[in-house]
Structures are given as C-alpha cells and as structure tokens.
Design a protein around this motif. Structure first.
Motif, PDB file in Angstrom:
ATOM      1  N   SER A  62       0.820  -1.217   0.000  1.00 21.87           N
ATOM      2  CA  SER A  62       0.000   0.000   0.000  1.00 21.87           C
ATOM      3  C   SER A  62       0.848   1.260   0.000  1.00 21.87           C
ATOM      4  CB  SER A  62      -0.948   0.004   1.202  1.00 21.87           C
ATOM      5  OG  SER A  62      -0.245  -0.245   2.404  1.00 21.87           O
ATOM      6  N   TYR A  63       2.030   1.217   0.624  1.00 25.17           N
ATOM      7  CA  TYR A  63       2.861   2.423   0.648  1.00 25.17           C
ATOM      8  C   TYR A  63       3.530   2.691  -0.699  1.00 25.17           C
ATOM      9  CZ  TYR A  63       6.402  -1.149   1.824  1.00 25.17           C
ATOM     10  OH  TYR A  63       7.202  -2.276   1.837  1.00 25.17           O
ATOM     11  N   GLN A  64       3.364   1.798  -1.664  1.00 25.86           N
ATOM     12  CA  GLN A  64       3.851   2.034  -3.017  1.00 25.86           C
ATOM     13  C   GLN A  64       2.780   2.670  -3.900  1.00 25.86           C
ATOM     14  OE1 GLN A  64       4.995  -2.154  -3.664  1.00 25.86           O
ATOM     15  NE2 GLN A  64       7.113  -1.448  -3.905  1.00 25.86           N
ATOM     16  N   ILE A  65       1.598   2.904  -3.315  1.00 23.98           N
ATOM     17  CA  ILE A  65       0.435   3.336  -4.088  1.00 23.98           C
ATOM     18  C   ILE A  65      -0.104   4.660  -3.559  1.00 23.98           C
ATOM     19  CG2 ILE A  65      -1.960   2.752  -4.660  1.00 23.98           C
ATOM     20  CD1 ILE A  65      -1.135  -0.202  -4.463  1.00 23.98           C
ATOM     21  N   ARG A  66      -0.445   5.556  -4.492  1.00 24.57           N
ATOM     22  CA  ARG A  66      -1.100   6.821  -4.140  1.00 24.57           C
ATOM     23  C   ARG A  66      -2.610   6.662  -4.089  1.00 24.57           C
ATOM     24  NH1 ARG A  66       1.482  11.805  -4.893  1.00 24.57           N
ATOM     25  NH2 ARG A  66      -0.526  12.698  -5.481  1.00 24.57           N
ATOM     26  N   SER A  67      -3.178   6.049  -5.124  1.00 21.13           N
ATOM     27  CA  SER A  67      -4.634   5.945  -5.205  1.00 21.13           C
ATOM     28  C   SER A  67      -5.042   4.729  -6.023  1.00 21.13           C
ATOM     29  CB  SER A  67      -5.233   7.216  -5.819  1.00 21.13           C
ATOM     30  OG  SER A  67      -4.752   7.394  -7.141  1.00 21.13           O
ATOM     31  N   VAL A  68      -6.282   4.283  -5.791  1.00 18.37           N
ATOM     32  CA  VAL A  68      -6.843   3.132  -6.492  1.00 18.37           C
ATOM     33  C   VAL A  68      -8.272   3.464  -6.899  1.00 18.37           C
ATOM     34  CG1 VAL A  68      -7.445   0.683  -6.365  1.00 18.37           C
ATOM     35  CG2 VAL A  68      -5.465   1.542  -5.093  1.00 18.37           C
ATOM     36  N   HIS A  69      -8.621   3.124  -8.132  1.00 20.40           N
ATOM     37  CA  HIS A  69      -9.993   3.302  -8.601  1.00 20.40           C
ATOM     38  C   HIS A  69     -10.559   1.929  -8.953  1.00 20.40           C
ATOM     39  CE1 HIS A  69     -13.487   5.079 -10.590  1.00 20.40           C
ATOM     40  NE2 HIS A  69     -13.293   4.210 -11.563  1.00 20.40           N
ATOM     41  N   LEU A  70     -11.601   1.518  -8.226  1.00 17.02           N
ATOM     42  CA  LEU A  70     -12.216   0.213  -8.465  1.00 17.02           C
ATOM     43  C   LEU A  70     -13.557   0.316  -9.182  1.00 17.02           C
ATOM     44  CD1 LEU A  70     -11.518  -1.705  -5.118  1.00 17.02           C
ATOM     45  CD2 LEU A  70     -10.164  -1.653  -7.221  1.00 17.02           C
ATOM     46  N   GLY A  71     -14.107   1.513  -9.284  1.00 18.34           N
ATOM     47  CA  GLY A  71     -15.406   1.689  -9.919  1.00 18.34           C
ATOM     48  C   GLY A  71     -16.045   2.970  -9.427  1.00 18.34           C
ATOM     49  N   GLU A  72     -17.292   3.182  -9.827  1.00 19.32           N
ATOM     50  CA  GLU A  72     -18.004   4.386  -9.422  1.00 19.32           C
ATOM     51  C   GLU A  72     -18.122   4.469  -7.907  1.00 19.32           C
ATOM     52  OE1 GLU A  72     -22.180   6.780 -10.409  1.00 19.32           O
ATOM     53  OE2 GLU A  72     -21.837   4.771 -11.212  1.00 19.32           O
ATOM     54  N   PHE A  76      -9.906   4.862  -3.602  1.00 21.51           N
ATOM     55  CA  PHE A  76      -9.153   4.597  -2.386  1.00 21.51           C
ATOM     56  C   PHE A  76      -7.813   5.335  -2.420  1.00 21.51           C
ATOM     57  CE2 PHE A  76     -12.084   1.191  -3.035  1.00 21.51           C
ATOM     58  CZ  PHE A  76     -12.490   0.776  -1.780  1.00 21.51           C
ATOM     59  N   GLU A  77      -7.321   5.646  -1.236  1.00 23.03           N
ATOM     60  CA  GLU A  77      -5.992   6.222  -1.088  1.00 23.03           C
ATOM     61  C   GLU A  77      -5.264   5.442  -0.001  1.00 23.03           C
ATOM     62  OE1 GLU A  77      -6.349  10.401  -0.317  1.00 23.03           O
ATOM     63  OE2 GLU A  77      -7.479  10.795  -2.162  1.00 23.03           O
ATOM     64  N   THR A  78      -3.980   5.729   0.150  1.00 26.00           N
ATOM     65  CA  THR A  78      -3.195   5.079   1.196  1.00 26.00           C
ATOM     66  C   THR A  78      -2.935   6.069   2.319  1.00 26.00           C
ATOM     67  OG1 THR A  78      -2.079   3.595  -0.351  1.00 26.00           O
ATOM     68  CG2 THR A  78      -1.008   3.961   1.760  1.00 26.00           C
ATOM     69  N   LEU A  79      -3.215   5.648   3.555  1.00 29.96           N
ATOM     70  CA  LEU A  79      -2.902   6.458   4.730  1.00 29.96           C
ATOM     71  C   LEU A  79      -2.175   5.593   5.753  1.00 29.96           C
ATOM     72  CD1 LEU A  79      -6.141   8.562   5.435  1.00 29.96           C
ATOM     73  CD2 LEU A  79      -3.987   9.363   4.489  1.00 29.96           C
ATOM     74  N   LYS A  80      -1.395   6.242   6.568  1.00 30.88           N
ATOM     75  CA  LYS A  80      -0.752   5.551   7.682  1.00 30.88           C
ATOM     76  C   LYS A  80      -1.571   5.825   8.932  1.00 30.88           C
ATOM     77  CE  LYS A  80       3.805   4.832   9.770  1.00 30.88           C
ATOM     78  NZ  LYS A  80       5.213   5.328   9.826  1.00 30.88           N
ATOM     79  N   ILE A  81      -2.230   4.792   9.437  1.00 29.32           N
ATOM     80  CA  ILE A  81      -3.093   4.920  10.603  1.00 29.32           C
ATOM     81  C   ILE A  81      -2.527   4.064  11.719  1.00 29.32           C
ATOM     82  CG2 ILE A  81      -5.434   4.653  11.498  1.00 29.32           C
ATOM     83  CD1 ILE A  81      -6.454   4.805   8.624  1.00 29.32           C
ATOM     84  N   ASP A  82      -2.237   4.699  12.850  1.00 25.68           N
ATOM     85  CA  ASP A  82      -1.651   3.986  13.996  1.00 25.68           C
ATOM     86  C   ASP A  82      -0.395   3.220  13.598  1.00 25.68           C
ATOM     87  OD1 ASP A  82      -3.719   4.938  15.601  1.00 25.68           O
ATOM     88  OD2 ASP A  82      -4.993   3.203  15.182  1.00 25.68           O
ATOM     89  N   GLY A  83       0.436   3.850  12.767  1.00 31.13           N
ATOM     90  CA  GLY A  83       1.707   3.249  12.399  1.00 31.13           C
ATOM     91  C   GLY A  83       1.637   2.195  11.318  1.00 31.13           C
ATOM     92  N   ARG A  84       0.478   1.996  10.725  1.00 32.83           N
ATOM     93  CA  ARG A  84       0.308   0.939   9.717  1.00 32.83           C
ATOM     94  C   ARG A  84      -0.282   1.539   8.442  1.00 32.83           C
ATOM     95  NH1 ARG A  84      -4.127  -1.884   8.315  1.00 32.83           N
ATOM     96  NH2 ARG A  84      -3.824  -3.891   7.302  1.00 32.83           N
ATOM     97  N   TYR A  85       0.332   1.211   7.283  1.00 28.07           N
ATOM     98  CA  TYR A  85      -0.169   1.689   6.004  1.00 28.07           C
ATOM     99  C   TYR A  85      -1.354   0.835   5.559  1.00 28.07           C
ATOM    100  CZ  TYR A  85       3.885   4.694   5.515  1.00 28.07           C
ATOM    101  OH  TYR A  85       4.821   5.688   5.698  1.00 28.07           O
ATOM    102  N   GLN A  86      -2.455   1.503   5.243  1.00 31.86           N
ATOM    103  CA  GLN A  86      -3.632   0.766   4.808  1.00 31.86           C
ATOM    104  C   GLN A  86      -4.443   1.588   3.814  1.00 31.86           C
ATOM    105  OE1 GLN A  86      -5.195   0.885   9.110  1.00 31.86           O
ATOM    106  NE2 GLN A  86      -7.058   0.767   7.909  1.00 31.86           N
ATOM    107  N   PHE A  87      -5.311   0.890   3.096  1.00 31.18           N
ATOM    108  CA  PHE A  87      -6.175   1.562   2.129  1.00 31.18           C
ATOM    109  C   PHE A  87      -7.379   2.155   2.844  1.00 31.18           C
ATOM    110  CE2 PHE A  87      -4.156  -1.746  -0.593  1.00 31.18           C
ATOM    111  CZ  PHE A  87      -3.442  -0.881  -1.391  1.00 31.18           C
ATOM    112  N   VAL A  88      -7.760   3.338   2.414  1.00 33.03           N
ATOM    113  CA  VAL A  88      -8.952   3.991   2.956  1.00 33.03           C
ATOM    114  C   VAL A  88      -9.819   4.420   1.783  1.00 33.03           C
ATOM    115  CG1 VAL A  88      -7.851   4.795   5.073  1.00 33.03           C
ATOM    116  CG2 VAL A  88      -7.730   6.226   3.025  1.00 33.03           C
ATOM    117  N   GLN A  89     -11.114   4.310   1.953  1.00 33.64           N
ATOM    118  CA  GLN A  89     -12.043   4.681   0.893  1.00 33.64           C
ATOM    119  C   GLN A  89     -12.407   6.158   1.015  1.00 33.64           C
ATOM    120  OE1 GLN A  89     -15.462   2.150   0.580  1.00 33.64           O
ATOM    121  NE2 GLN A  89     -16.217   3.142  -1.266  1.00 33.64           N
ATOM    122  N   VAL A  90     -12.328   6.869  -0.099  1.00 33.34           N
ATOM    123  CA  VAL A  90     -12.661   8.295  -0.103  1.00 33.34           C
ATOM    124  C   VAL A  90     -14.171   8.439   0.001  1.00 33.34           C
ATOM    125  CG1 VAL A  90     -12.525  10.460  -1.370  1.00 33.34           C
ATOM    126  CG2 VAL A  90     -10.647   8.792  -1.543  1.00 33.34           C
TER     127      VAL A  90
END
Length: 256
Positions: A62-72, A76-90
């Motif tokens: 996830s830390y290699q990725i800026r954003s992901v588009h899966l459909g309408e 998604f973007e990548t954020l570091k939450i509580d020290g862990r990189y994870q995908f978050v939905q906009v």
C-alpha cells in the motif's frame, strides 16, 4: 472465419475489462490498469493490492500506491493509521478536510470500510463515530470559530458533514490571508547534503532504478518547499532495506 472474428471480439472485450475499468496510481505516478484486489494481510503488515491483467499478476504494498480506482464511488488512497499503512475509501473530499472510511485491521476477513476518519490539511487524523460528543467534534473545526460554534450548539450535526466541510473550505479561503498556515512545508535541504547521500548510494551500487526517480521527485518537492509525503518516504526506505545506516541518513536528510 467467424470463429476468428468472435475470438478477436472476445479478446478485445477481455482486454477492455482489464484495461479500463480499474486502475491504480503508484507513488512514481505510473498508472497501472487491470483487475485489482485490495487485501488486508494482518493487523501488523501494510495492506496490499494485487493487479491482474491478461498475462501477469503483480503485487504492490500500500505504501507504493497513491490511489486506487475500483469503480463508481470506489476510490481509495493510502494512509498511515496507527503506524500501519492501509487503504482507505474516499467518502467526502474537501480542500482542507476529507472524510475516509477504513477497515478495522484486527478484522482482516472483513471487507467493509465502515470506520470513519477525518484528515485535515495539516495531515492530522481524527477518528470519530456517532458516539463522539458535539464538543469534541466541534474541536476538529476550531480554526473556523463560527462553524465550530454551530456544531457545538447542534445547528450542524455529524450527518451534515458534507455541508460542514464545504463551509469550512469557504471559511478558510476567506481567512487565508490572515496568518492561516495552509500547508506545513519541509525546510530546504542543502545541495551538498543530497549529493553526499547520493554518493553513499553509489558507493554501495544502490543508485539505480526506482530510487533515482524517487529522489529526483523528493529533491523537486524540497526545492518547491513542499512536504515529503509519508508514503514517498516509505517507498525510499523500502529500497534501502538491509542498510540501516543509509535509512538513518535519509531520514536525517529530509528532516534537516
């Protein structure tokens, strides 16, 4: 002949389904098309994305990725939450505040992005839920006093978040010329410091491939007095795996 034509048509449809419907953008600003699967490995490791096209399958951290588009409405973007990189939905995107939905990392089998997270223009994160008090919620928007007072008084509620973010954007734009710091920036790094770091990389035969491009991007951001995003820092650190001295020098470099 008909079989050949049908095969060609099916192949084109197959290619289109892989090549146009879904894509991701890497930290190097490369766009990758294909069928994309987002995966939570466990609560300790970074999320991953698996991209499949007609012939290959590639995995990304996830830390290699800026954003992901899966459909309408599935961005998604990548954020570091509580020290862990994870995908978050906009969910709601504003100029100064955005709301994201994320998964509980302890429930790796869940596919639901339901937990709420506010992120402001400074990069500060605020977890909240329906149980968050009006006073606490109002504090998130205290840079705009009139709006914060509306929230605390109950005139605006959490369900009105889209309106709240829009009003906050307007308020900040109106007050932009009054001592409001829109974005924290990193101080410029001396040319000699960057050159010394690159020299160290070359001495270990590490100045090649992706890290060259990433350091060029970082140097450009520094020259423009822009902050270095965490995901970009992590991408460089991943290239320096096993070289703790270089990792320490890189971190010192961008914090000078």
């Amino acid at each position: 002949m008909r079989t050949l034509i049908l095969s060609t048509i099916l192949s084109a449809i197959y290619s289109f389904s892989y090549g146009q419907e879904q894509w991701l953008v890497t930290v190097k600003m490369d766009t990758v098309y294909g069928k994309i699967y987002l995966e939570t490995v466990d609560q300790y490791r970074a999320d991953e994305a698996r991209v499949k096209d007609e012939k290959t399958k590639v995995n990304y951290k996830s830390y290699q990725i800026r954003s992901v588009h899966l459909g309408e409405n599935q961005d998604f973007e990548t954020l570091k939450i509580d020290g862990r990189y994870q995908f978050v939905q906009v969910d709601i995107k504003g100029k100064y505040f955005s709301q994201y939905l994320y998964k509980d990392p302890e429930q790796v089998t869940s596919s639901n992005y339901v937990l709420k997270l506010l992120v402001n223009w400074k990069g500060e994160q605020f977890k909240f839920s329906n149980l968050t008090s009006k006073k606490k919620f109002a504090e998130y928007f205290q840079d705009c006093k009139s709006l914060s007072e509306k929230i605390e008084s109950g005139k605006l509620k959490k369900k009105d978040l889209e309106k709240i973010i829009a009003e906050f954007d307007k308020c900040m734009e109106e007050n932009k010329n009054q001592s409001v710091v829109v974005q924290s920036v990193a101080p410029p790094v001396s040319t000699s410091a960057m050159e010394a770091f690159i020299s160290d990389l070359k001495s270990k035969d590490l100045y090649n491939g992706e890290i060259v491009t990433m350091l060029e991007d970082i140097n450009l951001k520094i020259a423009n007095r822009q902050s270095i995003p965490n995901y970009m820092q992590q991408a460089v650190l991943s290239q320096l795996e096993g070289n703790e001295d270089l990792k320490a020098k890189f971190l010192a470099l961008i914090k000078e």
